[in-house]
Design a protein around this motif. Structure first.
Motif, short mmCIF file in Angstrom:
data_model
loop_
_atom_site.label_atom_id
_atom_site.label_comp_id
_atom_site.label_asym_id
_atom_site.label_seq_id
_atom_site.Cartn_x
_atom_site.Cartn_y
_atom_site.Cartn_z
N THR A 100 0.83 -1.21 0.00
CA THR A 100 0.00 0.00 0.00
C THR A 100 0.87 1.26 0.00
O THR A 100 0.60 2.21 -0.74
N ILE A 101 1.92 1.26 0.81
CA ILE A 101 2.83 2.41 0.86
C ILE A 101 3.50 2.61 -0.50
O ILE A 101 3.58 3.73 -1.01
N LEU A 102 3.98 1.51 -1.09
CA LEU A 102 4.65 1.60 -2.39
C LEU A 102 3.68 2.06 -3.48
O LEU A 102 4.02 2.89 -4.32
N GLU A 103 2.46 1.52 -3.47
CA GLU A 103 1.46 1.92 -4.46
C GLU A 103 1.13 3.41 -4.33
O GLU A 103 1.01 4.11 -5.34
N ARG A 104 1.00 3.88 -3.11
CA ARG A 104 0.70 5.30 -2.89
C ARG A 104 1.82 6.17 -3.45
O ARG A 104 1.57 7.18 -4.11
N ARG A 105 3.04 5.74 -3.22
CA ARG A 105 4.20 6.51 -3.71
C ARG A 105 4.25 6.49 -5.24
O ARG A 105 4.56 7.49 -5.87
N ILE A 106 3.95 5.35 -5.82
CA ILE A 106 3.93 5.25 -7.29
C ILE A 106 2.86 6.19 -7.85
O ILE A 106 3.10 6.90 -8.82
N ASN A 107 1.68 6.21 -7.23
CA ASN A 107 0.60 7.07 -7.70
C ASN A 107 0.95 8.56 -7.59
O ASN A 107 0.44 9.37 -8.35
N GLN A 108 1.83 8.92 -6.65
CA GLN A 108 2.24 10.32 -6.47
C GLN A 108 3.36 10.72 -7.44
O GLN A 108 3.64 11.90 -7.61
N ALA A 109 3.98 9.73 -8.06
CA ALA A 109 5.12 10.01 -8.94
C ALA A 109 4.65 10.62 -10.26
O ALA A 109 3.50 10.47 -10.67
N GLU A 110 5.60 11.29 -10.90
CA GLU A 110 5.32 11.84 -12.23
C GLU A 110 5.63 10.76 -13.26
O GLU A 110 6.79 10.47 -13.55
#
Length: 168
Positions: A108-118
């Motif tokens: 979940t943490i990794l997915e959230r970070r991926i979604n915030q990436a450009e």
């Protein structure tokens, strides 16, 4: 009268030598009775920090103006013994805090970070799909790699750690 660290250490060491029994303060205190008030104050301080047992001090009988605090059965506590131990004693072992992250939490943490990436939505989705397919051990390995890389590339990591610990 101020607190005396060297006297506190002496008191703890005398009590530790008699552990688990109480220490005969009146017969075995080499500093003598002229330092009774200093010993009393420092023993009281150690008792407040739970380094000595509460039975170490007691209130005397009412003397018309109030009660007096007296040294009674000075006894070091387990916290006092651990305090004197070079390795912190059992408190250091029993006080270890283990933090566990479940693989799903890390995902979940990794997915959230991926979604915030450009990145393009398609690229983000393929990365999220890949993360979801990884077994737990691979998620753990990836997370450790990311942590190492993040610390390596955080220019003020040491300063930040020191600030958090109150050392800067």
């Amino acid at each position: 009268m101020s607190l005396d660290r060297s006297l506190q250490l002496k008191l703890l060491e005398y009590m530790a030598a008699k552990y688990p029994y109480h220490w005969d303060f009146y017969n075995d205190f080499p500093e003598g009775s002229e330092n009774y008030e200093a010993a009393l104050r420092n023993l009281y301080y150690l008792m407040q920090h739970e380094l000595v047992e509460k039975k170490s001090l007691t209130l005397s009988n009412y003397n018309g103006t109030g009660f007096n605090l007296i040294i009674h059965l000075p006894t070091i506590s387990q916290k006092g013994m651990d305090f004197l131990a070079d390795d912190g004693g059992l408190s250091a072992i029993l006080g270890v805090v283990t933090i566990k992250f479940e693989a799903d939490t890390l995902r979940t943490i990794l997915e959230r970070r991926i979604n915030q990436a450009e990145a393009t939505p398609e690229h983000k989705q393929s990365m999220i799909d890949g993360i979801r397919e990884l077994p737990a051990e691979s998620i753990k390995h990836l997370t450790m790699k990311l942590l190492d890389e993040g610390l390596d590339n955080l220019p003020n990591a040491i300063v930040l750690i020191g600030t958090y610990l109150g050392l800067s």
